[in-house]
Design a protein around this motif. Structure first.
Motif, PDB file in Angstrom:
ATOM      1  N   PRO A   1      -0.987 -69.634  -6.168  1.00  0.00           N
ATOM      2  CA  PRO A   1      -0.369 -70.951  -5.942  1.00  0.00           C
ATOM      3  C   PRO A   1       1.116 -70.867  -5.572  1.00  0.00           C
ATOM      4  O   PRO A   1       1.668 -71.799  -5.003  1.00  0.00           O
ATOM      5  CB  PRO A   1      -0.554 -71.662  -7.293  1.00  0.00           C
ATOM      6  N   GLY A   2       1.767 -69.734  -5.910  1.00  0.00           N
ATOM      7  CA  GLY A   2       3.181 -69.596  -5.606  1.00  0.00           C
ATOM      8  C   GLY A   2       3.467 -68.805  -4.339  1.00  0.00           C
ATOM      9  O   GLY A   2       4.624 -68.470  -4.087  1.00  0.00           O
ATOM     10  N   GLN A   3       2.441 -68.542  -3.563  1.00  0.00           N
ATOM     11  CA  GLN A   3       2.641 -67.720  -2.351  1.00  0.00           C
ATOM     12  C   GLN A   3       3.377 -68.508  -1.282  1.00  0.00           C
ATOM     13  O   GLN A   3       3.159 -69.680  -1.101  1.00  0.00           O
ATOM     14  CB  GLN A   3       1.293 -67.252  -1.809  1.00  0.00           C
TER      15      GLN A   3
ATOM     16  N   GLY B   1       7.422 -69.085   1.491  1.00  0.00           N
ATOM     17  CA  GLY B   1       6.591 -70.224   1.119  1.00  0.00           C
ATOM     18  C   GLY B   1       5.622 -70.686   2.185  1.00  0.00           C
ATOM     19  O   GLY B   1       4.677 -71.408   1.886  1.00  0.00           O
ATOM     20  N   ALA B   2       5.854 -70.293   3.432  1.00  0.00           N
ATOM     21  CA  ALA B   2       4.868 -70.572   4.490  1.00  0.00           C
ATOM     22  C   ALA B   2       3.807 -69.473   4.411  1.00  0.00           C
ATOM     23  O   ALA B   2       4.137 -68.302   4.257  1.00  0.00           O
ATOM     24  CB  ALA B   2       5.527 -70.566   5.853  1.00  0.00           C
ATOM     25  N   ASN B   3       2.545 -69.832   4.490  1.00  0.00           N
ATOM     26  CA  ASN B   3       1.516 -68.810   4.304  1.00  0.00           C
ATOM     27  C   ASN B   3       0.430 -68.809   5.367  1.00  0.00           C
ATOM     28  O   ASN B   3      -0.658 -68.282   5.147  1.00  0.00           O
ATOM     29  CB  ASN B   3       0.884 -68.920   2.911  1.00  0.00           C
ATOM     30  N   SER B   4       0.720 -69.401   6.516  1.00  0.00           N
ATOM     31  CA  SER B   4      -0.236 -69.327   7.618  1.00  0.00           C
ATOM     32  C   SER B   4       0.520 -69.100   8.922  1.00  0.00           C
ATOM     33  O   SER B   4       1.580 -69.696   9.149  1.00  0.00           O
ATOM     34  CB  SER B   4      -1.083 -70.599   7.715  1.00  0.00           C
ATOM     35  N   PHE B   5      -0.016 -68.227   9.751  1.00  0.00           N
ATOM     36  CA  PHE B   5       0.613 -67.908  11.030  1.00  0.00           C
ATOM     37  C   PHE B   5       0.353 -69.031  12.029  1.00  0.00           C
ATOM     38  O   PHE B   5      -0.776 -69.497  12.178  1.00  0.00           O
ATOM     39  CB  PHE B   5       0.061 -66.589  11.566  1.00  0.00           C
ATOM     40  N   GLU B   6       1.416 -69.485  12.717  1.00  0.00           N
ATOM     41  CA  GLU B   6       1.279 -70.578  13.685  1.00  0.00           C
ATOM     42  C   GLU B   6       1.812 -70.127  15.045  1.00  0.00           C
ATOM     43  O   GLU B   6       3.030 -70.034  15.242  1.00  0.00           O
ATOM     44  CB  GLU B   6       2.062 -71.801  13.204  1.00  0.00           C
ATOM     45  N   PRO B   7       0.919 -69.844  16.009  1.00  0.00           N
ATOM     46  CA  PRO B   7       1.357 -69.392  17.331  1.00  0.00           C
ATOM     47  C   PRO B   7       2.312 -70.356  18.029  1.00  0.00           C
ATOM     48  O   PRO B   7       3.164 -69.924  18.811  1.00  0.00           O
ATOM     49  CB  PRO B   7       0.038 -69.259  18.101  1.00  0.00           C
ATOM     50  N   LYS B   8       2.201 -71.645  17.746  1.00  0.00           N
ATOM     51  CA  LYS B   8       3.072 -72.620  18.414  1.00  0.00           C
ATOM     52  C   LYS B   8       4.543 -72.432  18.036  1.00  0.00           C
ATOM     53  O   LYS B   8       5.426 -72.983  18.700  1.00  0.00           O
ATOM     54  CB  LYS B   8       2.626 -74.045  18.098  1.00  0.00           C
ATOM     55  N   LYS B   9       4.805 -71.667  16.978  1.00  0.00           N
ATOM     56  CA  LYS B   9       6.180 -71.412  16.556  1.00  0.00           C
ATOM     57  C   LYS B   9       6.745 -70.125  17.160  1.00  0.00           C
ATOM     58  O   LYS B   9       7.812 -69.669  16.757  1.00  0.00           O
ATOM     59  CB  LYS B   9       6.258 -71.344  15.034  1.00  0.00           C
ATOM     60  N   GLU B  10       6.035 -69.555  18.119  1.00  0.00           N
ATOM     61  CA  GLU B  10       6.526 -68.336  18.760  1.00  0.00           C
ATOM     62  C   GLU B  10       7.916 -68.550  19.336  1.00  0.00           C
ATOM     63  O   GLU B  10       8.248 -69.636  19.832  1.00  0.00           O
ATOM     64  CB  GLU B  10       5.577 -67.893  19.874  1.00  0.00           C
ATOM     65  N   ARG B  11       8.757 -67.509  19.292  1.00  0.00           N
ATOM     66  CA  ARG B  11      10.124 -67.592  19.788  1.00  0.00           C
ATOM     67  C   ARG B  11      10.508 -66.240  20.377  1.00  0.00           C
ATOM     68  O   ARG B  11       9.837 -65.232  20.150  1.00  0.00           O
ATOM     69  CB  ARG B  11      11.075 -67.936  18.632  1.00  0.00           C
ATOM     70  N   ASN B  12      11.574 -66.247  21.126  1.00  0.00           N
ATOM     71  CA  ASN B  12      12.083 -64.978  21.626  1.00  0.00           C
ATOM     72  C   ASN B  12      12.541 -64.133  20.443  1.00  0.00           C
ATOM     73  O   ASN B  12      13.181 -64.638  19.521  1.00  0.00           O
ATOM     74  CB  ASN B  12      13.256 -65.208  22.575  1.00  0.00           C
ATOM     75  N   SER B  13      12.205 -62.870  20.482  1.00  0.00           N
ATOM     76  CA  SER B  13      12.572 -61.999  19.373  1.00  0.00           C
ATOM     77  C   SER B  13      12.968 -60.633  19.889  1.00  0.00           C
ATOM     78  O   SER B  13      12.672 -60.264  21.030  1.00  0.00           O
ATOM     79  CB  SER B  13      11.403 -61.869  18.387  1.00  0.00           C
ATOM     80  N   VAL B  14      13.639 -59.896  19.039  1.00  0.00           N
ATOM     81  CA  VAL B  14      14.085 -58.546  19.392  1.00  0.00           C
ATOM     82  C   VAL B  14      12.912 -57.587  19.216  1.00  0.00           C
ATOM     83  O   VAL B  14      12.298 -57.554  18.137  1.00  0.00           O
ATOM     84  CB  VAL B  14      15.257 -58.111  18.494  1.00  0.00           C
TER      85      VAL B  14
ATOM     86  N   ALA C   1      -0.566 -62.067  -2.806  1.00  0.00           N
ATOM     87  CA  ALA C   1      -1.086 -61.877  -1.447  1.00  0.00           C
ATOM     88  C   ALA C   1      -0.905 -60.447  -0.947  1.00  0.00           C
ATOM     89  O   ALA C   1      -1.588 -60.041  -0.006  1.00  0.00           O
ATOM     90  CB  ALA C   1      -0.431 -62.857  -0.471  1.00  0.00           C
ATOM     91  N   PHE C   2       0.010 -59.696  -1.555  1.00  0.00           N
ATOM     92  CA  PHE C   2       0.141 -58.296  -1.159  1.00  0.00           C
ATOM     93  C   PHE C   2      -1.195 -57.581  -1.297  1.00  0.00           C
ATOM     94  O   PHE C   2      -1.522 -56.702  -0.507  1.00  0.00           O
ATOM     95  CB  PHE C   2       1.197 -57.598  -2.024  1.00  0.00           C
ATOM     96  N   GLU C   3      -1.984 -57.981  -2.289  1.00  0.00           N
ATOM     97  CA  GLU C   3      -3.319 -57.408  -2.478  1.00  0.00           C
ATOM     98  C   GLU C   3      -4.330 -58.022  -1.510  1.00  0.00           C
ATOM     99  O   GLU C   3      -5.098 -57.307  -0.866  1.00  0.00           O
ATOM    100  CB  GLU C   3      -3.802 -57.660  -3.904  1.00  0.00           C
ATOM    101  N   THR C   4      -4.335 -59.342  -1.418  1.00  0.00           N
ATOM    102  CA  THR C   4      -5.405 -60.020  -0.695  1.00  0.00           C
ATOM    103  C   THR C   4      -5.266 -59.944   0.817  1.00  0.00           C
ATOM    104  O   THR C   4      -6.240 -60.169   1.537  1.00  0.00           O
ATOM    105  CB  THR C   4      -5.491 -61.495  -1.128  1.00  0.00           C
ATOM    106  N   THR C   5      -4.067 -59.626   1.326  1.00  0.00           N
ATOM    107  CA  THR C   5      -3.908 -59.451   2.772  1.00  0.00           C
ATOM    108  C   THR C   5      -4.100 -57.995   3.191  1.00  0.00           C
ATOM    109  O   THR C   5      -3.918 -57.655   4.355  1.00  0.00           O
ATOM    110  CB  THR C   5      -2.496 -59.888   3.227  1.00  0.00           C
ATOM    111  N   LEU C   6      -4.443 -57.154   2.226  1.00  0.00           N
ATOM    112  CA  LEU C   6      -4.640 -55.715   2.459  1.00  0.00           C
ATOM    113  C   LEU C   6      -3.352 -54.980   2.781  1.00  0.00           C
ATOM    114  O   LEU C   6      -3.386 -53.855   3.262  1.00  0.00           O
ATOM    115  CB  LEU C   6      -5.688 -55.458   3.556  1.00  0.00           C
ATOM    116  N   LEU C   7      -2.200 -55.606   2.486  1.00  0.00           N
ATOM    117  CA  LEU C   7      -0.955 -54.872   2.632  1.00  0.00           C
ATOM    118  C   LEU C   7      -0.931 -53.659   1.704  1.00  0.00           C
ATOM    119  O   LEU C   7      -0.320 -52.634   2.010  1.00  0.00           O
ATOM    120  CB  LEU C   7       0.239 -55.774   2.320  1.00  0.00           C
ATOM    121  N   ASP C   8      -1.613 -53.766   0.544  1.00  0.00           N
ATOM    122  CA  ASP C   8      -1.645 -52.622  -0.365  1.00  0.00           C
ATOM    123  C   ASP C   8      -2.323 -51.426   0.285  1.00  0.00           C
ATOM    124  O   ASP C   8      -1.848 -50.291   0.190  1.00  0.00           O
ATOM    125  CB  ASP C   8      -2.295 -52.990  -1.702  1.00  0.00           C
ATOM    126  N   GLU C   9      -3.434 -51.669   1.009  1.00  0.00           N
ATOM    127  CA  GLU C   9      -4.098 -50.545   1.683  1.00  0.00           C
ATOM    128  C   GLU C   9      -3.236 -49.989   2.814  1.00  0.00           C
ATOM    129  O   GLU C   9      -3.089 -48.771   2.970  1.00  0.00           O
ATOM    130  CB  GLU C   9      -5.461 -50.953   2.259  1.00  0.00           C
TER     131      GLU C   9
END
Length: 348
Positions: free
Chosen positions: A346-348, A142-155, A214-222
């Motif tokens: 609207p449901g992304q 349900g979140a649809n925008s990347f927010e750098p301030k939420k960066e965290r340690n990750s594997v 959004a799979f189409e509009t973010t170019l994930l399909d390509e």
């Protein structure tokens, strides 16, 4: 039932996959076994589950879904008739009951997650092991925008793939996939596998339905087309909203009325409801139920290898599978795209 190959693997799966996240919550063990029996009778050979299931997730029910599938496998002896997929949970501070709240995608956690899933499923391997959501900061659910301030340690992805490589070599996993991933994530997984000689992701399990394209509009399909990564589309009916049952009766029994609205607010957004009304009217004007049209559209997309359907009754499951034989006319597809232009994701 049409069959599709997953990525570069030898796995041939039905273009409909039985989703199981209601097993243990809305469905009893007997219900689950009946659905599994019926799905196989109708030509479905692909079963998807997760260590976190059922949903909504809770300490009291976690793992029940895999256990129900496991008892069915033991009872029927059908393990070699199905392609079995499950998923390892990514980090979530709220789900402290999964691996003591330390669930991430590091080697120790992945091994622990898989071994527990195999025990519940009563099998010695899974055909497709998926990472339910990323270790790193990425917008999902349900979140649809990347927010750098939420960066965290990750594997690091390389470490995760290294752990999966060990499990593939041990014979516990045949192939691997990701879920709730981004174009960058898919590209990074492919790059790491190709440069380091690690397992290559075969699939991506992401949200896809008439209200969430959004799979189409973010170019994930390509990206997935060029990298040969197959889409497993989940939530094709938007938690039942696209069946129009809540439009017809706002108090209809289902996930969107049984559970608090905070659990799945995206499918309750006013624009989702308005879009659903238009899709439902279009379906009915063309002799289909709203659910049949929504599913037939999803089944027919060129980039969808398999669509994950779920149901709480056998009648619903039958309707959902029957939609596989429906061919949408060019006029209906054009009308669907017209509604999408007015109500874009609207449901992304």
């Amino acid at each position: 039932m049409k069959m599709h190959r997953l990525g570069k693997t030898d796995l041939l799966v039905s273009r409909i996959c039985l989703g199981t996240m209601t097993f243990g919550e809305q469905n009893t063990e007997a219900d689950a076994h009946a659905q599994l029996d019926y799905a196989l009778e109708r030509g479905i050979n692909f079963i998807d589950t997760a260590e976190m299931y059922p949903v909504p997730p809770s300490a009291g029910t976690q793992g029940a879904t895999e256990r129900f599938i496991g008892t069915w496998l033991k009872k029927t002896g059908k393990r070699h008739d199905i392609v079995l997929a499950t998923k390892a949970a990514g980090p979530n501070a709220n789900q402290t009951w999964i691996r003591g709240g330390r669930h991430n995608l590091d080697p120790a956690n992945i091994r622990a997650a898989l071994d527990a899933s195999l025990q519940r499923l009563q099998t010695d391997h899974v055909d497709l092991y998926q990472l339910h959501w990323p270790s790193r900061n990425v917008p999902i659910f349900g979140a649809n925008s990347f927010e750098p301030k939420k960066e965290r340690n990750s594997v690091p992805i390389e470490d995760t793939l290294g752990a999966l490589d060990d499990l593939v070599k041990a014979g516990k996993i045949r192939h691997v996939g990701v879920s709730n991933e981004s174009p960058w994530g898919v590209c990074e997984y492919v790059k790491q596998s190709e440069t380091k000689g690690l397992p290559r992701i075969a699939t991506i399990q992401n949200l896809y339905n008439l209200t969430a394209r959004a799979f189409e509009t973010t170019l994930l399909d390509e990206v997935c087309y060029r990298e040969d990564v197959s889409l497993l589309a989940y939530s094709p009916l938007a938690f039942g909203q696209l069946s129009a049952k809540y439009v017809d009766d706002p108090q209809a029994v289902g996930r969107l009325t049984i559970y608090p609205p905070t659990w799945s607010p995206r499918y309750l957004r006013p624009m989702v409801v308005e879009a659903t009304k238009e899709y439902a009217a279009l379906a009915r004007a063309n002799g289909m139920t709203p659910a049949q049209m929504a599913l037939a559209w999803c089944y027919s997309r060129w980039f969808v290898a398999s669509t994950i359907i779920g149901a709480t009754t056998l009648a619903q499951l039958k309707e959902n599978i029957d939609a596989e034989s429906i061919v949408l006319s060019d006029e209906v597809v054009k009308a669907i795209d017209g509604i999408h232009a007015r109500y874009t994701n609207p449901g992304q």
